[in-house]
Design a protein around this motif. Structure first.
Motif, PDB file in Angstrom:
ATOM      1  N   CYS A  65      -9.664 -25.475  32.637  1.00 25.37           N
ATOM      2  CA  CYS A  65      -9.895 -25.152  31.229  1.00 25.37           C
ATOM      3  C   CYS A  65      -8.595 -24.802  30.516  1.00 25.37           C
ATOM      4  O   CYS A  65      -8.484 -23.785  29.828  1.00 25.37           O
ATOM      5  CB  CYS A  65     -10.903 -24.023  31.082  1.00 25.37           C
ATOM      6  N   GLY A  66      -7.579 -25.654  30.691  1.00 25.21           N
ATOM      7  CA  GLY A  66      -6.297 -25.438  30.049  1.00 25.21           C
ATOM      8  C   GLY A  66      -5.220 -24.924  30.967  1.00 25.21           C
ATOM      9  O   GLY A  66      -4.044 -24.856  30.566  1.00 25.21           O
ATOM     10  N   PHE A  67      -5.569 -24.568  32.191  1.00 25.80           N
ATOM     11  CA  PHE A  67      -4.573 -24.109  33.160  1.00 25.80           C
ATOM     12  C   PHE A  67      -3.691 -25.287  33.574  1.00 25.80           C
ATOM     13  O   PHE A  67      -4.179 -26.379  33.858  1.00 25.80           O
ATOM     14  CB  PHE A  67      -5.265 -23.535  34.387  1.00 25.80           C
ATOM     15  N   VAL A  68      -2.368 -25.048  33.596  1.00 25.89           N
ATOM     16  CA  VAL A  68      -1.399 -26.098  33.922  1.00 25.89           C
ATOM     17  C   VAL A  68      -0.776 -25.780  35.280  1.00 25.89           C
ATOM     18  O   VAL A  68       0.021 -24.848  35.404  1.00 25.89           O
ATOM     19  CB  VAL A  68      -0.299 -26.193  32.852  1.00 25.89           C
ATOM     20  N   PHE A  85      -1.115 -20.590  31.773  1.00 25.51           N
ATOM     21  CA  PHE A  85      -1.976 -20.824  30.618  1.00 25.51           C
ATOM     22  C   PHE A  85      -1.079 -20.803  29.383  1.00 25.51           C
ATOM     23  O   PHE A  85      -0.425 -19.796  29.104  1.00 25.51           O
ATOM     24  CB  PHE A  85      -3.036 -19.731  30.499  1.00 25.51           C
ATOM     25  N   PRO A  86      -1.006 -21.903  28.631  1.00 21.00           N
ATOM     26  CA  PRO A  86      -0.128 -21.929  27.461  1.00 21.00           C
ATOM     27  C   PRO A  86      -0.652 -21.043  26.332  1.00 21.00           C
ATOM     28  O   PRO A  86      -1.867 -20.888  26.151  1.00 21.00           O
ATOM     29  CB  PRO A  86      -0.137 -23.401  27.055  1.00 21.00           C
ATOM     30  N   ASP A  87       0.283 -20.470  25.565  1.00 22.58           N
ATOM     31  CA  ASP A  87      -0.094 -19.626  24.433  1.00 22.58           C
ATOM     32  C   ASP A  87      -1.000 -20.340  23.439  1.00 22.58           C
ATOM     33  O   ASP A  87      -1.780 -19.702  22.719  1.00 22.58           O
ATOM     34  CB  ASP A  87       1.158 -19.148  23.688  1.00 22.58           C
ATOM     35  N   ALA A  88      -0.911 -21.663  23.392  1.00 20.32           N
ATOM     36  CA  ALA A  88      -1.723 -22.429  22.449  1.00 20.32           C
ATOM     37  C   ALA A  88      -3.219 -22.207  22.666  1.00 20.32           C
ATOM     38  O   ALA A  88      -4.019 -22.356  21.730  1.00 20.32           O
ATOM     39  CB  ALA A  88      -1.398 -23.919  22.558  1.00 20.32           C
ATOM     40  N   LEU A  89      -3.620 -21.824  23.877  1.00 21.15           N
ATOM     41  CA  LEU A  89      -5.039 -21.561  24.134  1.00 21.15           C
ATOM     42  C   LEU A  89      -5.542 -20.394  23.299  1.00 21.15           C
ATOM     43  O   LEU A  89      -6.737 -20.309  22.994  1.00 21.15           O
ATOM     44  CB  LEU A  89      -5.255 -21.265  25.619  1.00 21.15           C
ATOM     45  N   TRP A  90      -4.636 -19.498  22.945  1.00 18.12           N
ATOM     46  CA  TRP A  90      -4.980 -18.331  22.113  1.00 18.12           C
ATOM     47  C   TRP A  90      -4.440 -18.472  20.691  1.00 18.12           C
ATOM     48  O   TRP A  90      -4.326 -17.468  19.985  1.00 18.12           O
ATOM     49  CB  TRP A  90      -4.414 -17.062  22.744  1.00 18.12           C
ATOM     50  N   GLY A  91      -4.088 -19.677  20.287  1.00 19.50           N
ATOM     51  CA  GLY A  91      -3.497 -19.860  18.970  1.00 19.50           C
ATOM     52  C   GLY A  91      -2.189 -19.119  18.829  1.00 19.50           C
ATOM     53  O   GLY A  91      -1.830 -18.683  17.723  1.00 19.50           O
ATOM     54  N   ASN A  92      -1.470 -18.946  19.937  1.00 23.43           N
ATOM     55  CA  ASN A  92      -0.189 -18.234  19.979  1.00 23.43           C
ATOM     56  C   ASN A  92      -0.301 -16.772  19.569  1.00 23.43           C
ATOM     57  O   ASN A  92       0.698 -16.142  19.217  1.00 23.43           O
ATOM     58  CB  ASN A  92       0.860 -18.949  19.120  1.00 23.43           C
ATOM     59  N   GLY A  93      -1.520 -16.227  19.675  1.00 22.16           N
ATOM     60  CA  GLY A  93      -1.728 -14.853  19.231  1.00 22.16           C
ATOM     61  C   GLY A  93      -1.775 -13.816  20.332  1.00 22.16           C
ATOM     62  O   GLY A  93      -1.844 -12.619  20.043  1.00 22.16           O
ATOM     63  N   TYR A  94      -1.755 -14.260  21.592  1.00 22.49           N
ATOM     64  CA  TYR A  94      -1.797 -13.318  22.714  1.00 22.49           C
ATOM     65  C   TYR A  94      -0.531 -13.494  23.533  1.00 22.49           C
ATOM     66  O   TYR A  94      -0.415 -14.423  24.331  1.00 22.49           O
ATOM     67  CB  TYR A  94      -3.038 -13.569  23.566  1.00 22.49           C
ATOM     68  N   THR A  95       0.427 -12.604  23.326  1.00 22.13           N
ATOM     69  CA  THR A  95       1.725 -12.731  23.979  1.00 22.13           C
ATOM     70  C   THR A  95       2.163 -11.463  24.702  1.00 22.13           C
ATOM     71  O   THR A  95       3.229 -11.448  25.316  1.00 22.13           O
ATOM     72  CB  THR A  95       2.811 -13.102  22.952  1.00 22.13           C
ATOM     73  N   ARG A  96       1.371 -10.412  24.657  1.00 21.20           N
ATOM     74  CA  ARG A  96       1.708  -9.165  25.342  1.00 21.20           C
ATOM     75  C   ARG A  96       0.408  -8.441  25.652  1.00 21.20           C
ATOM     76  O   ARG A  96      -0.489  -8.364  24.806  1.00 21.20           O
ATOM     77  CB  ARG A  96       2.624  -8.312  24.482  1.00 21.20           C
ATOM     78  N   ALA A  97       0.299  -7.936  26.868  1.00 22.68           N
ATOM     79  CA  ALA A  97      -0.917  -7.258  27.290  1.00 22.68           C
ATOM     80  C   ALA A  97      -0.940  -5.818  26.802  1.00 22.68           C
ATOM     81  O   ALA A  97       0.103  -5.212  26.547  1.00 22.68           O
ATOM     82  CB  ALA A  97      -1.037  -7.298  28.808  1.00 22.68           C
ATOM     83  N   GLY A  98      -2.149  -5.269  26.703  1.00 21.75           N
ATOM     84  CA  GLY A  98      -2.319  -3.871  26.345  1.00 21.75           C
ATOM     85  C   GLY A  98      -3.114  -3.088  27.371  1.00 21.75           C
ATOM     86  O   GLY A  98      -3.224  -1.865  27.273  1.00 21.75           O
ATOM     87  N   LEU A  99      -3.687  -3.784  28.349  1.00 19.63           N
ATOM     88  CA  LEU A  99      -4.455  -3.144  29.411  1.00 19.63           C
ATOM     89  C   LEU A  99      -4.278  -3.946  30.690  1.00 19.63           C
ATOM     90  O   LEU A  99      -4.392  -5.173  30.677  1.00 19.63           O
ATOM     91  CB  LEU A  99      -5.951  -3.086  29.050  1.00 19.63           C
ATOM     92  N   VAL A 100      -3.980  -3.250  31.778  1.00 21.61           N
ATOM     93  CA  VAL A 100      -3.833  -3.885  33.091  1.00 21.61           C
ATOM     94  C   VAL A 100      -4.901  -3.301  34.005  1.00 21.61           C
ATOM     95  O   VAL A 100      -5.102  -2.078  34.043  1.00 21.61           O
ATOM     96  CB  VAL A 100      -2.439  -3.625  33.690  1.00 21.61           C
TER      97      VAL A 100
END
Length: 303
Positions: free
Chosen positions: A171-174, A215-230
Motif C-alpha cells: 500500500c505504497g511501501f517501497v 513510506f514516501p511523504d507523498a502518502l500523507w500529502g507531505n504533511g507527516y514529517t515528524r512524530a509526536g508519540l512513540v
C-alpha cells in the motif's frame, strides 16, 4: 489482520522496578547511542548522512500522553477477512510523547502459540503524529492470515493515513533491500533491532542495520514529517475476552526469562528517551523489569 481497539487510560503514575538485563547487542548501525547512517535522498542516489540516537535517560517514568484519542493508544487494522464483533485486543506497552525524527528498539523475537480461534500475536515499534492520525510501524507478527498460514514470526511494516488503515507490507511501501524483505521470517530466540526514521521525504524502516524500505511523504500529502508519540508494545488480537494465545514467549513479563523490549533510543528527540509502561489486562499479560529504556512483557493468556 484485525481492527485494533484503543488502549484505555493509564494510571497517572507507573512504578519503576528492577532493571532488566541488558538487551542483546544490536548491530552497529542501530545500536542505542551509536552513530547511525541513513539515506538523505531516494535510494537511487546513494547519498548518505549520519545522525545520533539519543539513549534513554535514567529518569523517573512519567504518565503517557493520550494523543491518539482521549485515553487511547494504537488502534487496530482492517483485515482481509471479517472479524467477530467480540474481537479483543490486549496490550503491554511502553510509550513516550515526544517530538522526534525517529526511534529504535531492540525486541526479543519469539514464537508465541496462536490459538486456533485467535488472530495474531505481535511486538512492534510505532511512530505516530501528535494527533494520532498518522502512523508508521515495524515489528514481528505471528498471524496466519498475513503469513500465508505460517505460525512462525515474520517481519512486517504497516502505516496509517488520517487514521485510515492500509495493508501489511504494501500500500505504497517501497522496498529497498535485496536481502531483507517485509514478510520475511525472523528467528525466535534472538533479538532484532527495529528502527523508524524520517529523512529525505521518507519514513524509512530498518531491521538489524538494513533499510527494509520506506513510506514516501507523498502518502500523507507531505504533511507527516515528524512524530509526536512513540510506542513499543506486545499485542494479542483474539476472538473473545479470554484469549488462549501467548504474548511474547508466553512467560509473564514480571518473571525472569520473559520477552524484552529494550535499548529504546530517539533520533533528534525533543526530550531524553523515557518510556512509561503499562498493561491492559495483567491477569493474562503483564510487564516487569521496567526502566526508561526497556521492559519485559508477555504471558500465556487465559488458558
Amino acid at each position: 489482520m484485525r481492527i485494533r481497539t484503543a488502549l484505555p487510560l493509564v494510571p497517572a503514575a507507573l512504578a519503576l522496578v528492577a532493571a532488566v538485563p541488558a538487551a542483546p547487542a544490536a548491530t552497529p548501525h542501530l545500536a542505542a547511542s551509536a552513530t547511525r547512517t541513513v539515506r538523505t535522498a531516494a535510494p537511487a542516489t546513494g547519498a548518505l548522512r549520519t545522525a545520533s540516537l539519543a539513549a534513554a535517560a535514567p529518569a523517573a517514568a512519567t504518565p503517557p500522553h493520550t494523543s491518539l484519542a482521549p485515553g487511547s493508544a494504537l488502534f487496530g487494522r482492517a483485515g482481509d477477512r471479517a472479524a467477530p464483533a467480540t474481537d479483543t485486543f490486549t496490550y503491554v506497552y511502553g510509550r513516550q510523547s515526544v517530538a522526534t525524527d525517529g526511534a529504535a528498539v531492540t525486541i526479543d523475537q519469539a514464537a508465541p502459540a496462536l490459538a486456533t480461534a485467535d488472530y495474531h500475536s505481535l511486538a512492534e515499534l510505532a511512530l505516530q503524529s501528535a494527533d494520532g492520525q498518522q502512523i508508521v510501524e515495524i515489528g514481528w507478527t505471528v498471524d496466519r492470515a498475513v503469513n500465508n498460514g505460517d505460525t512462525g514470526p515474520h517481519l512486517f511494516v504497516y502505516h496509517w493515513v488520517d487514521r485510515q488503515e492500509s495493508c501489511y507490507n504494501g500500500c505504497g511501501f517501497v522496498p529497498t533491500s535485496t536481502t531483507v524483505h517485509a514478510g520475511d521470517p525472523v528467528t525466535p530466540g534472538t533479538a532484532g533491532r527495529y528502527e523508524i526514521v524520517h529523512t529525505a521525504g521518507q519514513w524509512q524502516t530498518w531491521y538489524n542495520g538494513t533499510e527494509v524500505g520506506y513510506f514516501p511523504d507523498a502518502l500523507w500529502g507531505n504533511g507527516y514529517t515528524r512524530a509526536g508519540l512513540v510506542q513499543a508494545f506486545g499485542e494479542v488480537a483474539s476472538s473473545g475476552t479470554a484469549p488462549c494465545t501467548d504474548m511474547g514467549n508466553g512467560t509473564f513479563g514480571d518473571a525472569a526469562g520473559s520477552t524484552t523490549i529494550g535499548a529504546f533510543a530517539l533520533d533528534n528527540g525533543s526530550a531524553p528517551a523515557q518510556l512509561s509502561v503499562a498493561d491492559t489486562n495483567p491477569a493474562y499479560y503483564d510487564h516487569g523489569g521496567t526502566t526508561g529504556a526497556s521492559f519485559r512483557f508477555g504471558g500465556p493468556g487465559a488458558c
